[in-house]
Design an enzyme around this catalytic site. Structure first.
Site, mmCIF file in Angstrom:
data_model
loop_
_atom_site.group_PDB
_atom_site.id
_atom_site.type_symbol
_atom_site.label_atom_id
_atom_site.label_comp_id
_atom_site.label_asym_id
_atom_site.label_seq_id
_atom_site.Cartn_x
_atom_site.Cartn_y
_atom_site.Cartn_z
ATOM 1 N N ALA A 74 0.830 -1.202 0.000
ATOM 2 C CA ALA A 74 0.000 0.000 0.000
ATOM 3 C C ALA A 74 0.868 1.256 0.000
ATOM 4 C CB ALA A 74 -0.888 -0.003 1.242
ATOM 5 N N GLY A 115 0.260 -5.439 0.830
ATOM 6 C CA GLY A 115 -0.878 -5.597 -0.072
ATOM 7 C C GLY A 115 -0.518 -6.341 -1.350
ATOM 8 N N GLU A 118 -0.718 -9.858 -0.468
ATOM 9 C CA GLU A 118 -2.131 -10.207 -0.219
ATOM 10 C C GLU A 118 -2.894 -10.395 -1.533
ATOM 11 O OE1 GLU A 118 -2.511 -6.852 2.642
ATOM 12 O OE2 GLU A 118 -3.629 -8.328 3.822
ATOM 13 N N GLU A 138 3.602 -5.156 7.628
ATOM 14 C CA GLU A 138 2.712 -4.147 8.233
ATOM 15 C C GLU A 138 3.017 -3.868 9.700
ATOM 16 O OE1 GLU A 138 1.849 -6.487 6.142
ATOM 17 O OE2 GLU A 138 0.457 -5.667 4.670
#
Ligand code: NAD
Length: 675
Positions: A74, A115, A118, A138
């Site tokens: 992100a 992300g 993910e 994260e």
């Protein structure tokens, strides 16, 4: 492969869509430099997925990244923005892929982080190049994966491995990821081509393999499902407390527990709630401040553009505590280093330290025997300054005395090649005065490492009056090469970090004089506030004789602390002499464990009564924290006012990376504004 691709008529900005062969789309993320999955990019990705889902002729889609990277995750800037109704996040893209009817493949080269990973986990298959690295970092920003990572990873590789990966936030190489079962195939190169081959193969047999449909395993042999509460409870005890840096870790464990115990959809809802709570939390905001402060470091407002010099070889003068650590740091970065040291016993001790350090890396599996040998051998010892002729950078780390330093720099001037950067590791001495002993003061600067130099991340880069822009940018580039956090400081007594340390130590001593036991001050600052060590243990570690020497050298600037004078006169020099503010016993904690000493308590009482200080019976823990953090902030503010430090964020980084200030509190300047 390009001949296979006929680009669709309307390419989508930072997301490019191509059809590679009939029925297969390639969706390429192209958002330099790290293919960050910003809100804007996520919207484009979602559109690309919707388009593929809406086209009956499409059977499979391959995600891949341009710029040699899949995705760095992100966009950290977006975390500060409350998503409005129309905002698309990577969570939406991942959810759409998860619900999708096509076969999805992630073709990973470079990093697939946060992300990015993910998104790959939402796919049916993952294929990676050998150089690829995968991870969910994260936690380093006080967050947890928020796009189903906490629910899919335990289902894919078991809860224990998943927790370990997410709690450390470290990334792993593709072959490790394959062993753990995260990627299906590792290829040398051309990952998109390999993904196409894989698609052809799987479309013919059993194309879909959704992780969401699996059940999460604990991943620990011989323990039945009943063991879950036990393992979860254990995990909670193994991370720091919620108040003291473990806030996100506990939420992560909760999320993984949900993966084990709840159906996928409910687990996702739990993860989203936990993530949303974290993203607004004070620790995460503080850690994001640290992240951005690091990115500001190389911006020096008044610095004309300059080209850093190439550093290929290094030299260190003095093989004491610091010189040895600095030499190891250079060798670890792959730079050959010559160490000048006249004392045989110092050389012997340094060799033993170096050997022990590289052996430790081999024992831990971080280096092969061969690589360790090569690096250890990159450090050579010489007596004569004539051996300095090749070095591009020379770091002086001899005794902290101006006349010794001046003598060394005068000799350096004659021995160093033209253009070499001449650095001093002094903690307190005047860089301009040192530079003036050479005929090339523009090539002199301070490179202030912290002990142990091969471990501590901080490097203060001290800019003298004459330091040229080229010398300064070379110092900053060197910090990067050595994987240090290089903070530029002006040339002032104690620079940034130690100037604040002296004020902090004096405040701790004042508290003791007012009747607060050193052991209590240390316990409050360590256990309640989160410092790596308390101020009295720090003083004992650095050496009280060193502290007294600095006080004397600084004269008016620091004044005197009678307690330190008295302890040193009693031979209590700190850890090294077995006693300082605390007592040390070789049989307890290898002689490093501070043990409260009634003799020191008596001495403090005596000095307080001589000084007519009235002991206060009711100084609270909060007051201890408030007083000690206040002096840090006030001194930091002074350094900013006088231009010694450039930014509040720089001051914060110095104290986090050099003095063990808890990162989840953002550093002293951030803490003062946000606590
Ligand atoms: P140290 O006493 O352990 O080592 C100094 C070494 O320099 C000795 O081995 C000595 O033999 C050698 N030496 C002295 N004169 C020399 C000369 N003319 N040529 C070559 N070698 C010579 O000291 P240290 O703790 O490593 O500190 C070195 C410098 O680093 C000091 O300026 C100190 O202020 C600074 N520093 C120390 C720390 C720390 O925590 N120890 C941290 C940051 C900076």
């Amino acid at each position: 492969m390009s001949s296979l691709i006929d680009t669709l008529p309307e390419p989508l900005g930072a997301v490019r869509v191509a059809s590679a062969q009939p029925g297969v789309r390639i969706i390429t993320i192209d958002n330099p430099p790290v293919n960050a999955l910003s809100f804007a990019l996520s919207a484009e990705l979602l559109a690309a997925v919707e388009a593929a889902e809406g086209d009956a002729s499409v059977r499979a889609a391959i995600f891949t990244g341009a710029n040699g990277i899949f995705s760095g995750g992100a966009d950290v800037n977006d975390f500060a923005t409350e998503p409005s109704d129309g905002t698309v996040t990577i969570r939406d893209v991942v959810a759409r892929v998860g619900r999708g009817t096509k076969t999805y493949v992630a073709a990973i080269d470079g990093n697939a982080l946060g992300g990015g990973l993910e998104l790959a986990l939402a796919c049916d298959y993952r294929i990676a190049t050998a150089r690829a690295k995968l991870g969910l970092p994260e936690i380093k920003l006080g967050l947890i994966p928020g796009a189903a990572g906490t629910q899919r990873l335990p289902r894919l590789i078991g809860a224990q491995d998943a927790l370990q990966l997410m709690l450390t936030g470290e990334s792993i190489k593709a072959d490790d990821a394959q062993k753990k079962g995260i990627v299906d195939e590792v290829v040398a190169d051309d990952v998109s081509g390999a993904a196409l081959t894989l698609v052809e193969r799987v479309l013919a047999s059993e194309p879909k393999r959704r992780i969401a449909e699996r059940t999460a395993r604990l991943g620990i042999a011989n323990l039945g499902l009943l063991a879950t509460p036990f393992v979860v409870a254990q995990a909670h005890t193994m991370v720091p407390s919620e108040e003291n840096g473990g806030f996100a870790a506990h939420k992560l464990i909760d999320a993984v527990q949900a993966a084990i115990e709840l159906p996928f959809a409910r687990g996702i809802a739990r993860e989203a709630r936990l993530f949303d709570e974290l993203v607004r939390s004070a620790p995460s905001e503080a850690l994001r401040h640290v992240f951005f402060a690091e990115r500001e470091l190389t911006k020096i407002p008044d610095l004309p553009p300059a080209q850093a010099r190439e550093i290929r070889t290094a030299a260190v003068i003095g093989a004491g505590t610091m010189g040895t650590g600095i030499a190891i740091t250079f060798a670890q970065a792959g730079l050959p280093v010559v160490v000048i040291e006249p004392s045989d016993s110092a050389v012997e001790k340094a060799r033993a330290t170096i050997f022990g350090m590289f052996k430790h890396h081999v024992d831990k599996g971080r280096l092969t025997q061969q690589e360790a040998w090569k690096r250890a051998n990159a450090i050579t010892f010489e007596e004569d300054f004539a051996a300095l002729g090749d070095a591009d950078v020379i770091v002086e780390a001899v005794f902290e005395a101006m006349d010794v330093k001046k003598d060394v720099f005068a000799k350096l001037d004659g021995a160093a090649k033209p253009g070499a950067v001449l650095a001093s590791n002094t903690s307190t001495l005047d860089i301009d005065e040192i530079a003036a002993t050479t005929a090339r003061p523009e090539q002199v600067l301070g490179l202030h490492f912290f002990a142990p130099a091969n471990i501590m991340k901080l490097l203060e880069i001290v800019r003298g009056k004459a330091t040229s822009p080229q010398t300064l940018v070379t110092g900053m580039k060197l910090a990067k090469t050595l994987r240090k956090i290089g903070v530029v400081s002006a040339n002032a007594f104690g620079f940034i970090g130690n100037r604040m340390l002296f004020a902090y130590e004096r405040q701790a001593i004042e508290l003791a004089e007012e009747g607060v036991a050193p052991a209590r001050v240390d316990a409050v600052m360590k256990e309640r506030f989160g410092f790596a060590m308390g101020p009295f243990a720090v003083a004992d570690l650095s050496g009280l004789d060193v502290y007294r020497h600095i006080e004397r050298a600084a004269g008016e600037q620091l004044g005197r602390t009678p307690i330190v004078e008295r302890l040193v006169s009693q031979g209590r020099l700190g850890q090294k002499s077995g006693a300082g503010f605390f007592r040390y016993d070789k049989a307890i904690g290898k002689g490093r464990e501070p043990i409260p000493d009634p003799e020191v308590a008596a001495l403090i009482g005596q000095l307080a009564s001589e000084a007519k200080t009235v002991p206060s019976a009711d100084i609270s823990d909060d007051e201890i924290i408030a007083r000690l953090t206040r002096v840090l902030t006030e001194t930091g503010a002074d350094l900013l006012r006088t231009g010694v430090a450039l930014r509040a964020g720089d001051v914060d980084l110095v104290w986090i990376y050099g003095y063990g200030f808890p990162p989840h509190r953002g550093g002293p300047m951030w803490y003062a504004e946000h606590a």
